[in-house]
Design a protein around this motif. Structure first.
Motif, PDB file in Angstrom:
ATOM      1  N   UNK A 135      49.926  43.679  48.707  1.00 50.15           N
ATOM      2  CA  UNK A 135      50.175  43.845  47.272  1.00 50.15           C
ATOM      3  C   UNK A 135      51.571  44.412  47.018  1.00 50.15           C
ATOM      4  N   UNK A 136      51.999  45.317  47.872  1.00 48.93           N
ATOM      5  CA  UNK A 136      53.329  45.910  47.736  1.00 48.93           C
ATOM      6  C   UNK A 136      54.403  44.826  47.805  1.00 48.93           C
ATOM      7  N   UNK A 137      54.301  43.943  48.796  1.00 47.24           N
ATOM      8  CA  UNK A 137      55.291  42.876  48.939  1.00 47.24           C
ATOM      9  C   UNK A 137      55.266  41.925  47.745  1.00 47.24           C
ATOM     10  N   UNK A 138      54.069  41.621  47.256  1.00 46.49           N
ATOM     11  CA  UNK A 138      53.949  40.700  46.127  1.00 46.49           C
ATOM     12  C   UNK A 138      54.485  41.313  44.834  1.00 46.49           C
ATOM     13  N   UNK A 139      54.173  42.594  44.610  1.00 47.24           N
ATOM     14  CA  UNK A 139      54.539  43.235  43.347  1.00 47.24           C
ATOM     15  C   UNK A 139      55.942  43.849  43.362  1.00 47.24           C
ATOM     16  N   UNK A 140      56.506  44.031  44.542  1.00 43.79           N
ATOM     17  CA  UNK A 140      57.848  44.610  44.655  1.00 43.79           C
ATOM     18  C   UNK A 140      58.817  43.627  45.319  1.00 43.79           C
ATOM     19  N   UNK A 141      58.530  42.352  45.149  1.00 46.19           N
ATOM     20  CA  UNK A 141      59.374  41.326  45.782  1.00 46.19           C
ATOM     21  C   UNK A 141      60.800  41.381  45.258  1.00 46.19           C
ATOM     22  N   UNK A 142      60.973  41.968  44.070  1.00 45.30           N
ATOM     23  CA  UNK A 142      62.320  42.076  43.507  1.00 45.30           C
ATOM     24  C   UNK A 142      63.180  43.095  44.255  1.00 45.30           C
TER      25      UNK A 142
END
Length: 200
Positions: free
Chosen positions: A79-86
């Motif tokens: 979830x971290x990678x998906x939501x903080x991809x920016x």
């Protein structure tokens, strides 16, 4: 001759250190602040060179994640990678896309824990040259995070050791390395071509 592109992750491909970002994301701002205040003396000693970087990092990791279930930890990494991809720098992402499209071998060599680094590259998982992730590894026993590392902190000379362990025959490839800090200097020096802070 084969080409191999080795990238540091934190600060090189990303705009921020993901250890701090991940802890704050996973545990919340209040726990993040309290945890780092408790470890302030240790961090000061580390910055002054009186306490090893890897040991300090492991103690902080254990403080926040010891006792977590493997499932919860892995789900949080995803979830971290998906939501903080920016967190990925646009220029860095464009370069990775270009290399992946050309079928080049990409290696991510990071001091961060490999389990939260890897999901940032899921977009390339079906590529013939899916990025190889070489990061700090954690111990999970009977489905529980112990808080210990099972590998040395992947920093400094350890980056070169991990890379050569995975790709031992140096005569078979030309190495391009990308980094942004003192911890990347051994890798940059080892490469045929090194690039310092290339995406800023």
């Amino acid at each position: 001759m084969k080409r191999l592109y080795a990238f540091d992750f934190d600060g090189t491909l990303t705009t921020h250190d993901t250890l701090l970002a991940f802890i704050r994301y996973a545990c919340g701002t209040k726990a993040f602040i309290i945890g780092f205040l408790r470890h302030a003396p240790l961090l000061i000693l580390m910055k002054m060179g009186f306490y090893p970087n890897g040991k300090a990092k492991q103690r902080i990791f254990a403080h926040f994640f010891q006792g977590w279930s493997e499932t919860t930890f892995l789900d949080t990494c995803q979830r971290f990678a998906e939501e903080r991809h920016n967190l990925l720098r646009p220029q860095a992402k464009a370069e990775l896309d270009r290399l992946a499209k050309q079928g080049e071998q990409i290696v991510i060599v990071s001091a961060s824990v490999d389990l939260w680094v890897a999901p940032f590259f899921d977009a390339y998982k079906d590529s013939a040259c899916r990025p190889c992730i070489l990061g700090t590894q954690i111990e999970i026993v009977h489905g529980t995070v112990t808080g210990r590392f099972t590998s040395p902190n992947c920093y400094g000379a350890e980056k070169v050791r991990r890379l050569t362990e995975r790709f031992p025959d140096r005569t078979q490839y030309k190495l391009f390395a990308y980094g942004d800090s003192q911890g990347d200097q051994p890798l940059l020096n080892y490469a045929d071509e090194g690039f310092y802070k290339p995406f800023r």
